[in-house]
Design a protein around this motif. Structure first.
Motif, mmCIF file in Angstrom:
data_model
loop_
_atom_site.group_PDB
_atom_site.id
_atom_site.type_symbol
_atom_site.label_atom_id
_atom_site.label_comp_id
_atom_site.label_asym_id
_atom_site.label_seq_id
_atom_site.Cartn_x
_atom_site.Cartn_y
_atom_site.Cartn_z
ATOM 1 N N ARG A 267 0.833 -1.199 0.000
ATOM 2 C CA ARG A 267 0.000 0.000 0.000
ATOM 3 C C ARG A 267 0.871 1.253 0.000
ATOM 4 N NH1 ARG A 267 -5.067 1.588 4.018
ATOM 5 N NH2 ARG A 267 -5.384 3.679 3.144
ATOM 6 N N GLY A 268 2.065 1.174 0.590
ATOM 7 C CA GLY A 268 2.987 2.304 0.489
ATOM 8 C C GLY A 268 3.323 2.615 -0.959
ATOM 9 N N ALA A 269 3.555 1.575 -1.766
ATOM 10 C CA ALA A 269 3.814 1.781 -3.194
ATOM 11 C C ALA A 269 2.583 2.335 -3.895
ATOM 12 C CB ALA A 269 4.251 0.461 -3.830
ATOM 13 N N MET A 270 1.399 1.901 -3.466
ATOM 14 C CA MET A 270 0.166 2.407 -4.072
ATOM 15 C C MET A 270 -0.007 3.901 -3.814
ATOM 16 S SD MET A 270 -2.385 -0.789 -3.200
ATOM 17 C CE MET A 270 -3.697 -0.378 -4.361
ATOM 18 N N VAL A 271 0.392 4.363 -2.629
ATOM 19 C CA VAL A 271 0.363 5.795 -2.336
ATOM 20 C C VAL A 271 1.193 6.557 -3.361
ATOM 21 C CG1 VAL A 271 1.042 7.571 -0.676
ATOM 22 C CG2 VAL A 271 -0.021 5.462 0.134
ATOM 23 N N LEU A 272 2.382 6.046 -3.638
ATOM 24 C CA LEU A 272 3.266 6.729 -4.587
ATOM 25 C C LEU A 272 2.681 6.723 -5.990
ATOM 26 C CD1 LEU A 272 6.665 5.368 -3.259
ATOM 27 C CD2 LEU A 272 5.727 7.668 -2.958
ATOM 28 N N HIS A 273 2.036 5.634 -6.355
ATOM 29 C CA HIS A 273 1.439 5.608 -7.699
ATOM 30 C C HIS A 273 0.275 6.590 -7.790
ATOM 31 C CE1 HIS A 273 0.793 4.116 -11.674
ATOM 32 N NE2 HIS A 273 -0.512 3.987 -11.418
ATOM 33 N N GLN A 274 -0.538 6.687 -6.750
ATOM 34 C CA GLN A 274 -1.611 7.673 -6.751
ATOM 35 C C GLN A 274 -1.049 9.094 -6.818
ATOM 36 O OE1 GLN A 274 -4.166 6.078 -7.771
ATOM 37 N NE2 GLN A 274 -5.652 6.653 -6.185
#
Length: 480
Positions: free
Chosen positions: A413-420
């Protein structure tokens, strides 16, 4: 550290729970030394604090001083598992100190001095309290020397996770995340206090001792060999390592002109050339994406030890418990930028390490004819990626316990934050943010608030809702 791509066949990573005995020691109150005063300028001196007030590890690290450098002299015999050590710690007093704390788990303290004069040493749990002969004035640079020995501990959590000083099949390796470094040398073991390191390790002839930074000397006397390593760039103690074994050694220079030192278990010798190429390829690619590689050397350690199951981003030489695949090399080398050079100020901000290193894997796949980062994001959101299990358990910037700092929300989810974030601000601003972040905080500490402020400044946008929902929000957010 990196997480498993397939839970059923995980040999790469896993969540690690801090051993209960150590947790109690870190979270309980600790006794300090006597409060002396120094008529020579330290009137009103008090005891340094036990802990820096980290929300997850309130007794980890120590208050009252800032370490500038460690000089460690270690002598280890694999057969007896006996370690003899001398730690010479140079630090600056942030306030007048009548006594101060160091973190040390196990081992016997034989002697302690401060500025060359005998100092009183007292133990309480994982706290070593030194009381110098005269109080230390505020602003004074001082040197504390501790002579110690014993069989250093391996710390084992409820999920069989291991850290600290760990036996290998032919030697030992020291792995420190999050608290294991205190098992083999005394120090200020919180990531907010980074320092330079000189580590000399003496082992029986025929063994090699590998550590961070550059090898400055190797000398054999009698039947023992000393290896002297130097790390000039600041390093958090959890990234310090020593690996002792009968390694095959390969020294090369990367395409970027960096000296590379690879120590590989003899059973993996056939793959040493491939590992060297992986390191070279990834360093070149990540330097293009993130900016200049932050250290003066690189490399890797590949060693076999029973039941470890993870890799770790030890500074300049990531540790692998088996020959790594390319994705794992991408992850651990990304940490040289995110985590090693720019280190979180507190452990709750671990997503600044793991979310970024995981997103580096996504960028690598996108740039090497695999799934796009958007497709990987969608797979995580839909739960079809092997690493997506558990990513909604808690917000990535708010791991609730010490056992959760390496759990799936911090990574996936940390990576998902960056993608968003990338979708919201566009590629130009997003990659400018990453490079500016790494440049502004190179070899220092930073936190999530500073990252959010940088994102808004670079993009010119109010990103409050994005971070409130994806970084701090509970549960699975709606997909937009």
């Amino acid at each position: 550290m990196s997480r498993s791509r397939a839970a059923a066949t995980a040999t790469r990573h896993f969540s690690r729970m801090l051993p209960g005995v150590l947790l109690l020691a870190l979270c309980a109150g600790c006794t300090g030394g006597a409060g002396a005063q120094d008529a020579g300028g330290a009137s009103g001196a008090g005891a340094g604090g036990a802990g820096v007030g980290d929300a997850l590890f309130p007794r980890l690290g120590n208050g009252g001083y800032d370490v500038r450098g460690y000089r460690l002299a270690l002598d280890y015999t694999p057969g007896s598992r006996h370690l003899e050590g001398t730690a010479r710690i140079t630090a600056r007093a942030d306030r007048a100190l009548s006594s101060f704390h160091l973190d040390l788990a196990g081992l016997r303290v034989r002697k302690a001095t401060v500025n060359g004069r005998p100092a009183k040493a007292a133990r309480s749990g994982t706290e070593l309290v030194l009381t110098p002969a005269a109080a230390l004035p505020k602003g004074r640079t001082f040197t504390a020397t501790v002579v110690y020995d014993g069989k250093p501990k391996t710390l084992t959590g409820e999920d069989t996770g291991k850290e600290g000083w760990i036996r290998t099949y032919d030697g030992a390796v020291a792995l420190g995340e999050p608290t294991g470094s205190m098992t083999w040398f005394p120090g200020n073991h919180h990531p907010s206090d980074k320092a330079a390191y000189d580590i000399a390790v003496t082992v029986p002839q025929g063994y090699t001792a590998v550590s961070n930074g550059e090898l400055k000397g190797q000398e054999t006397r009698g039947r023992r060999t000393t290896f002297r390593w130097h790390s000039g760039e600041p390093m958090a103690s959890y990234l310090a390592t020593v690996a002792i074994g009968r390694f095959g050694i390969r020294t090369t220079t990367t395409g970027k002109g960096l000296p590379a030192y690879l120590a590989v278990d003899p059973t993996e010798a056939a793959g040493a050339e491939n590992i060297a190429k992986q390191v070279d390829d990834v360093i070149t690619w990540e330097s293009r994406i993130f900016g200049p590689y932050p250290f003066s050397s690189t490399g890797a350690v590949v060693d076999h030890l029973p039941g470890l199951g993870y890799a770790l981003e030890t500074q300049t030489k990531p540790f692998f418990d088996a020959a790594p695949d390319q994705t794992l090399v991408v992850h651990e080398l990304a940490h040289q930028w995110f985590g090693d050079s720019v280190t979180p100020r507190v452990w709750k901000d671990m997503w600044l390490n793991e979310g970024f290193a995981t997103y580096a894997e996504w960028l690598w796949e996108e740039d090497h004819d695999g799934r796009t980062a958007q497709q990987i994001f969608d797979d995580f959101y839909d739960g079809t990626d092997d690493e997506s299990e558990g990513i909604w358990d808690f917000p990535p910037a708010d791991p609730p316990t010490v056992a959760s700092v390496s759990d799936p929300p911090v990574y996936g989810r940390g990576a998902m934050v960056l993608h968003q974030l990338r979708r919201a601000v566009g590629d130009t601003a997003f990659f400018a943010v990453l490079r500016t972040w790494l440049k502004d905080h190179r070899h220092g500490n930073a936190d999530t608030k500073q990252f959010i402020e940088l994102c808004e400044r670079k993009s010119g946008k109010d990103l409050t809702r994005l971070f409130d929902v994806w970084l701090y929000g509970e549960g699975k957010p709606k997909k937009h």
